[in-house]
Design an enzyme around this catalytic site. Structure first.
Site, mmCIF file in Angstrom:
data_model
loop_
_atom_site.group_PDB
_atom_site.id
_atom_site.type_symbol
_atom_site.label_atom_id
_atom_site.label_comp_id
_atom_site.label_asym_id
_atom_site.label_seq_id
_atom_site.Cartn_x
_atom_site.Cartn_y
_atom_site.Cartn_z
ATOM 1 N N HIS A 1 -7.404 21.813 -32.760
ATOM 2 C CA HIS A 1 -7.739 20.666 -33.604
ATOM 3 C C HIS A 1 -8.129 19.406 -32.820
ATOM 4 O O HIS A 1 -9.248 18.931 -32.912
ATOM 5 C CB HIS A 1 -6.548 20.309 -34.503
ATOM 6 C CG HIS A 1 -5.996 21.452 -35.290
ATOM 7 N ND1 HIS A 1 -6.591 21.955 -36.430
ATOM 8 C CD2 HIS A 1 -4.882 22.191 -35.109
ATOM 9 C CE1 HIS A 1 -5.861 22.953 -36.912
ATOM 10 N NE2 HIS A 1 -4.825 23.119 -36.129
HETATM 11 O O1 RIB Z 1 -3.106 19.774 -38.769
HETATM 12 C C1 RIB Z 1 -3.386 19.747 -37.393
HETATM 13 C C2 RIB Z 1 -2.836 18.509 -36.765
HETATM 14 O O2 RIB Z 1 -1.419 18.487 -36.934
HETATM 15 C C3 RIB Z 1 -3.072 18.438 -35.251
HETATM 16 O O3 RIB Z 1 -3.216 17.104 -34.850
HETATM 17 C C4 RIB Z 1 -1.807 19.009 -34.672
HETATM 18 O O4 RIB Z 1 -1.505 18.493 -33.367
HETATM 19 C C5 RIB Z 1 -0.783 18.491 -35.651
HETATM 20 O O5 RIB Z 1 -0.464 17.167 -35.281
#
Ligand code: RIB
Ligand code: CA
Length: 311
Positions: free
Chosen positions: A241
């Site tokens: 992500h």
């Molecule tokens: O949903 C994904 C996010 O949530 C990313 O930033 C991961 O690190 C968690 O913080």
């Protein structure tokens, strides 16, 4: 001139890769890293941020501890994804570098007031509690922000922590509402994009083949991080992500999106934390965000791998 950024983060293996990508890229100047409670409690996110800086050989980076809980609700964490340390996978030594004195929110406010308007970019990678608190304490700074490029939300990809909500927004919906309504230029990188940034085995092998402590640690991080997501989504690898935020700053042409209105649901117990994205323009609500919908995943991983190899 380098893009001057503050990374607000809850490391988290994917946060770690985002930070490393930034530190391996001369186009970016990291003014500071502000830790927030999210994936794991604040004490661990503040520790992990420093572990990552030292892994990158950058003990000079200023790391601040910020808010340890959301604005209105108890903290929800994600050890089930990231492990009890939040950075499971590699064994990284405890950091020698200290936390900076002072609160992260004060660092954000002071930096935005000290730097010329429109020269500092905020890069939130976790719940938006620090950013929202700064905007609440110092309403003048929202107009001084160059842009906010954040990982959060979901629309066509729906939620990952509830059927309707993505984790970063869900943990602190009130904070997200403040940030999305602040008027600062906003780039939103949601699950719609990051679920296409999958760490397949060849991509993980490429991290490991870098052959440096950074490359090996990242391969071990994504190996660990992957086990949960592969089982949950049945995908060919874990979604990476947060590095999408750093990559957007480095190579925005890797991404495509649309300027639309995005509001945050804060009332309904069923859909709290949902990013209600008017992708088809069916309301008269003014666009407030560039909502990213797609990316060149091969290009992303080539960029990440090349830059990690520089550390
Ligand atoms: O949903 C994904 C996010 O949530 C990313 O930033 C991961 O690190 C968690 O913080
Ligand atoms: Ca994160």
């Amino acid at each position: 001139m380098a893009e001057r950024i503050i990374i607000d983060t809850d490391p988290g293996q994917d946060d770690a890769v985002a930070i490393l990508l930034a530190l391996g890229s001369p186009e970016l100047e990291v003014l500071g890293i502000t830790a927030v409670a999210g994936n794991v409690p604040l004490a661990l996110t503040a520790l992990n941020a420093r572990k990552v800086c030292e892994l990158a050989g950058r003990p000079d980076i200023k790391v601040f501890a910020g808010c340890d809980r959301p604005l209105r609700q108890p903290l929800v964490t994600a050890e089930h994804v990231h492990g009890k340390t939040g950075l499971d996978g590699p064994t990284l030594p405890d950091p020698q570098m200290p936390l900076q004195p002072g609160h992260a929110v004060d660092f954000i406010i002071d930096t935005l007031r000290a730097e010329p308007p429109g020269t500092v970019t905020l890069c939130p990678l976790g719940p938006l509690t620090n950013i929202a608190t700064a905007f609440e304490q110092a309403p003048d700074i929202a107009a001084r922000v160059k842009q906010i490029v954040l990982m959060g939300g979901a629309y066509f990809e729906v939620g990952n922590i509830t059927p309707a909500a993505e984790f970063n927004i869900y943990v602190d919906p009130e904070a997200a509402e403040i940030v999305f309504r602040a008027g600062a230029p906003l780039v939103v990188i949601p699950l719609d994009v990051t679920h296409k940034a999958l760490v397949t085995k060849p991509r993980n092998d490429a991290f490991r083949a870098i052959g440096t402590p950074v490359g090996t640690a990242v391969a071990e991080m994504t190996d660990f991080f992957e086990r949960f997501d592969r089982e949950k989504y049945g995908s060919d690898g874990a979604p990476l992500h947060d590095p999408c935020v750093t990559a957007w700053l480095l190579k925005p042409a890797l991404f495509t999106g649309r300027r639309i209105n995005v509001e945050i649901e804060v009332h309904s117990p069923l859909t709290r934390g949902m990013t209600v994205a008017d992708w088809w323009g069916v309301t008269d609500r003014a666009p407030n965000a560039l909502f990213i919908g797609d990316l060149d995943a091969d290009g992303l991983f080539a960029l990440i791998t090349e830059r990690l190899a520089r550390l």
